[in-house]
Design a protein around this motif. Sequence first.
Motif, PDB file in Angstrom:
ATOM      1  N   UNK A  45       0.772  -1.241   0.037  1.00 44.20           N
ATOM      2  CA  UNK A  45      -0.073  -0.053  -0.011  1.00 44.20           C
ATOM      3  C   UNK A  45       0.951   1.443   0.112  1.00 44.20           C
ATOM      4  N   UNK A  46       0.383   2.290  -0.764  1.00 42.91           N
ATOM      5  CA  UNK A  46       1.002   3.562  -0.795  1.00 42.91           C
ATOM      6  C   UNK A  46       0.624   4.478   0.392  1.00 42.91           C
ATOM      7  N   UNK A  47      -0.735   4.492   0.600  1.00 44.02           N
ATOM      8  CA  UNK A  47      -1.188   5.326   1.594  1.00 44.02           C
ATOM      9  C   UNK A  47      -1.146   4.870   2.915  1.00 44.02           C
ATOM     10  N   UNK A  48      -0.853   5.771   3.734  1.00 43.69           N
ATOM     11  CA  UNK A  48      -0.394   5.467   5.339  1.00 43.69           C
ATOM     12  C   UNK A  48      -1.687   5.075   5.890  1.00 43.69           C
ATOM     13  N   UNK A  49      -2.959   5.979   5.653  1.00 46.76           N
ATOM     14  CA  UNK A  49      -4.039   5.683   6.380  1.00 46.76           C
ATOM     15  C   UNK A  49      -4.645   4.373   6.048  1.00 46.76           C
ATOM     16  N   UNK A  61      -4.134  -5.284  15.563  1.00 45.60           N
ATOM     17  CA  UNK A  61      -3.141  -4.748  16.381  1.00 45.60           C
ATOM     18  C   UNK A  61      -3.839  -3.394  17.093  1.00 45.60           C
ATOM     19  N   UNK A  62      -3.001  -3.448  18.421  1.00 45.21           N
ATOM     20  CA  UNK A  62      -3.409  -2.282  19.390  1.00 45.21           C
ATOM     21  C   UNK A  62      -3.004  -0.854  18.807  1.00 45.21           C
ATOM     22  N   UNK A  63      -4.118   0.068  18.813  1.00 44.59           N
ATOM     23  CA  UNK A  63      -4.004   1.553  18.303  1.00 44.59           C
ATOM     24  C   UNK A  63      -2.815   2.159  18.757  1.00 44.59           C
ATOM     25  N   UNK A  64      -2.593   1.932  20.156  1.00 45.76           N
ATOM     26  CA  UNK A  64      -1.150   2.515  20.844  1.00 45.76           C
ATOM     27  C   UNK A  64       0.065   2.172  19.994  1.00 45.76           C
ATOM     28  N   UNK A  71       4.158   7.529  14.128  1.00 46.28           N
ATOM     29  CA  UNK A  71       4.634   8.686  14.869  1.00 46.28           C
ATOM     30  C   UNK A  71       3.309   9.467  15.424  1.00 46.28           C
ATOM     31  N   UNK A  72       2.357   8.834  15.541  1.00 45.61           N
ATOM     32  CA  UNK A  72       1.419   9.622  16.436  1.00 45.61           C
ATOM     33  C   UNK A  72       1.646   9.524  18.016  1.00 45.61           C
ATOM     34  N   UNK A  78      -4.532   7.665  15.564  1.00 44.99           N
ATOM     35  CA  UNK A  78      -4.951   6.442  14.616  1.00 44.99           C
ATOM     36  C   UNK A  78      -6.490   6.165  14.619  1.00 44.99           C
ATOM     37  N   UNK A  79      -7.171   6.328  15.729  1.00 46.94           N
ATOM     38  CA  UNK A  79      -8.684   6.134  15.769  1.00 46.94           C
ATOM     39  C   UNK A  79      -9.269   7.177  14.656  1.00 46.94           C
TER      40      UNK A  79
END
Length: 108
Positions: A45-49, A61-64, A71-72, A78-79
Motif C-alpha cells: 500500500x502507498x497510502x499511510x491511512x 493490532x492495538x491502536x497505541x 509517529x502519532x 490512529x482512531x
Amino acid sequence: MYAGIIKESWAASWLCLNWLSYFGRSKRAGRDRISRQIHRLVERQQDRHIKIWLLVCLGGQRMTDVAKFYGYRYGSGVHQAIKRLEEGARKDHSLADHLRSLKQNCGF
C-alpha cells in the motif's frame, strides 16, 4: 473459544474464534497466517491511512502500538485516521471498493 468473558450460550456467533483454525492447524497458526497476509498487503500500500486501517481493523493490532510506529502521540490519532478513512469510503466509491477488496484478500 469465545472472545471476551461472555458465556457461550449468551454469545453472538461472530464472537466465536474457532474459525481461526480454518487458516492453520491451530488457532495460533491461523492468527500467524492472517498476520503475514496483512503485513504483505501493508507493504504493497502507498497510502499511510490504508496501512493503518489494515493493521488495526483487519490485523487486530492495538491502536497505541500502531500510533507509536507511525509517529502519532496517542492511539486516538490512529482512531481519527481510521474514522476519516471510513467516512471517505462512504463518499468515494473507488476507495470503498479498494477497502472491500483488501478485506476479501484477507479472507474476511
